[in-house]
Design a protein around this motif. Sequence first.
Motif, short mmCIF file in Angstrom:
data_model
loop_
_atom_site.label_atom_id
_atom_site.label_comp_id
_atom_site.label_asym_id
_atom_site.label_seq_id
_atom_site.Cartn_x
_atom_site.Cartn_y
_atom_site.Cartn_z
N THR A 165 0.84 -1.19 0.00
CA THR A 165 0.00 0.00 0.00
C THR A 165 0.87 1.24 0.00
O THR A 165 2.10 1.15 0.05
CB THR A 165 -0.97 0.00 1.20
OG1 THR A 165 -1.96 1.03 1.01
CG2 THR A 165 -0.24 0.24 2.51
N GLN A 177 -6.59 7.51 5.01
CA GLN A 177 -5.97 6.28 4.51
C GLN A 177 -5.41 5.45 5.67
O GLN A 177 -5.50 4.22 5.66
CB GLN A 177 -4.87 6.63 3.51
CG GLN A 177 -5.40 7.21 2.21
CD GLN A 177 -4.31 7.80 1.33
OE1 GLN A 177 -3.26 8.20 1.81
NE2 GLN A 177 -4.57 7.86 0.03
N GLU A 214 -4.12 1.27 -3.13
CA GLU A 214 -3.63 2.63 -2.96
C GLU A 214 -4.64 3.61 -3.56
O GLU A 214 -5.34 3.29 -4.52
CB GLU A 214 -2.26 2.82 -3.60
CG GLU A 214 -1.61 4.13 -3.21
CD GLU A 214 -0.10 4.18 -3.42
OE1 GLU A 214 0.48 5.25 -3.25
OE2 GLU A 214 0.48 3.12 -3.77
N GLN A 215 -4.68 4.79 -2.99
CA GLN A 215 -5.50 5.88 -3.50
C GLN A 215 -4.60 7.01 -3.98
O GLN A 215 -3.46 7.15 -3.53
CB GLN A 215 -6.43 6.39 -2.40
CG GLN A 215 -7.44 5.36 -1.93
CD GLN A 215 -8.22 5.82 -0.70
OE1 GLN A 215 -7.63 6.16 0.31
NE2 GLN A 215 -9.53 5.80 -0.80
N GLY A 238 -10.88 -0.44 -9.70
CA GLY A 238 -11.15 0.73 -8.90
C GLY A 238 -12.30 0.44 -7.95
O GLY A 238 -12.68 -0.71 -7.75
N LEU A 239 -12.85 1.48 -7.37
CA LEU A 239 -13.92 1.29 -6.38
C LEU A 239 -15.15 0.66 -7.03
O LEU A 239 -15.70 -0.32 -6.52
CB LEU A 239 -14.29 2.63 -5.75
CG LEU A 239 -15.31 2.57 -4.62
CD1 LEU A 239 -14.76 1.81 -3.43
CD2 LEU A 239 -15.73 3.99 -4.20
N ARG A 245 -7.80 7.36 -10.01
CA ARG A 245 -7.19 8.11 -8.92
C ARG A 245 -7.91 7.88 -7.59
O ARG A 245 -7.30 7.93 -6.53
CB ARG A 245 -7.15 9.60 -9.26
CG ARG A 245 -6.27 10.39 -8.31
CD ARG A 245 -6.01 11.78 -8.81
NE ARG A 245 -5.16 12.51 -7.87
CZ ARG A 245 -4.81 13.78 -8.02
NH1 ARG A 245 -5.20 14.45 -9.09
NH2 ARG A 245 -4.04 14.37 -7.13
N ARG A 246 -9.20 7.60 -7.66
CA ARG A 246 -9.97 7.34 -6.43
C ARG A 246 -9.47 6.09 -5.72
O ARG A 246 -9.32 6.09 -4.50
CB ARG A 246 -11.45 7.21 -6.79
CG ARG A 246 -12.36 6.68 -5.67
CD ARG A 246 -12.43 7.63 -4.49
NE ARG A 246 -13.26 7.09 -3.43
CZ ARG A 246 -12.86 6.19 -2.52
NH1 ARG A 246 -11.61 5.73 -2.56
NH2 ARG A 246 -13.68 5.76 -1.59
N LEU A 247 -9.17 5.02 -6.47
CA LEU A 247 -8.74 3.77 -5.85
C LEU A 247 -8.14 2.84 -6.90
O LEU A 247 -8.67 2.72 -8.01
CB LEU A 247 -9.93 3.06 -5.18
CG LEU A 247 -9.62 1.76 -4.45
CD1 LEU A 247 -8.75 2.02 -3.22
CD2 LEU A 247 -10.91 1.05 -4.04
N PHE A 268 -11.57 2.31 2.09
CA PHE A 268 -10.61 2.96 1.19
C PHE A 268 -11.37 3.81 0.16
O PHE A 268 -12.50 3.51 -0.19
CB PHE A 268 -9.76 1.91 0.48
CG PHE A 268 -8.67 1.36 1.35
CD1 PHE A 268 -7.42 1.99 1.41
CD2 PHE A 268 -8.88 0.22 2.10
CE1 PHE A 268 -6.40 1.47 2.20
CE2 PHE A 268 -7.87 -0.30 2.89
CZ PHE A 268 -6.62 0.33 2.95
#
Length: 268
Positions: A165, A177, A214-215, A238-239, A245-247, A268
């Motif tokens: 992470t 985070q 990571e975000q 991603g989410l 960039r969000r996740l 997250f």
Amino acid sequence: MSPATAEPQALLDLAVEVGREAAALVRRLRPEGRVPVADTKSSATDPVTAIDRASEELIRARVAAARPDDGFLGEEGDTLVGTSGVEWVVDPIDGTVNFMYGVPAYAVSIAARRGDDVLAGFVVNVADGREWGATLGGGAFRLDGTPHRITTPAPPPLTHLLVATGFGYDPQVRAAQGEAVTRLLPQVRDVRRIGAAALDLCALAEGTVDAYVEQGLHPWDLAAGGLVATEAGAVLSGLDGPPDRRLVMGAHPDVAPEYFALVRACGF
């Protein structure tokens, strides 16, 4: 190579050639001890060094000489809009804080993409010379020493995952985070914070870690290492859609659904 050529292997060959030259420049320019900060970006703790800029300038010049019609998106310089449909996405030193302090985990990361498709990616750990490369549909490879194909190994159970992470530089974002990692930590084997997203993704590709989250990643953080990971067989998400960039989260397909659900549940 003809500037009109957009075959993934030809793009990878150029990325490897230029990336190795940039890595050699970074090694040559790095002084003994700590490297001074030239500027900051998103916060007072998000540094830029003169060597970051020199590395990007070299990469930009070499790519422009070989492929003058391509676009260029680098972390340190202005975006260049090309006419060929191919754009180079470059992090001249991924892991600048590690580079500044002499922690041996910082990389040159170079990718070529067309639209949303990353066609080729190359990552080299400047400090120890390890190299990874991938082409879209062509697999992922270790390129240092005797080149060989890499495949993400079968994972352990969720509770035994070793998770890589990272954290952003904005204090409020970092605090959130940290809280999410606190919720994740009791439910996995352990976490590792290496400090270079491209190297984390290559570690996921070859099984040095089992999973990743990571975000705040920018395209230059994700493009090359992300292609290496997915071409090795890992799944990135991603989410609620593609990684962004969000996740960004990644794991072997056998554990990905369970791990991604856990990441979401941890906030997250």
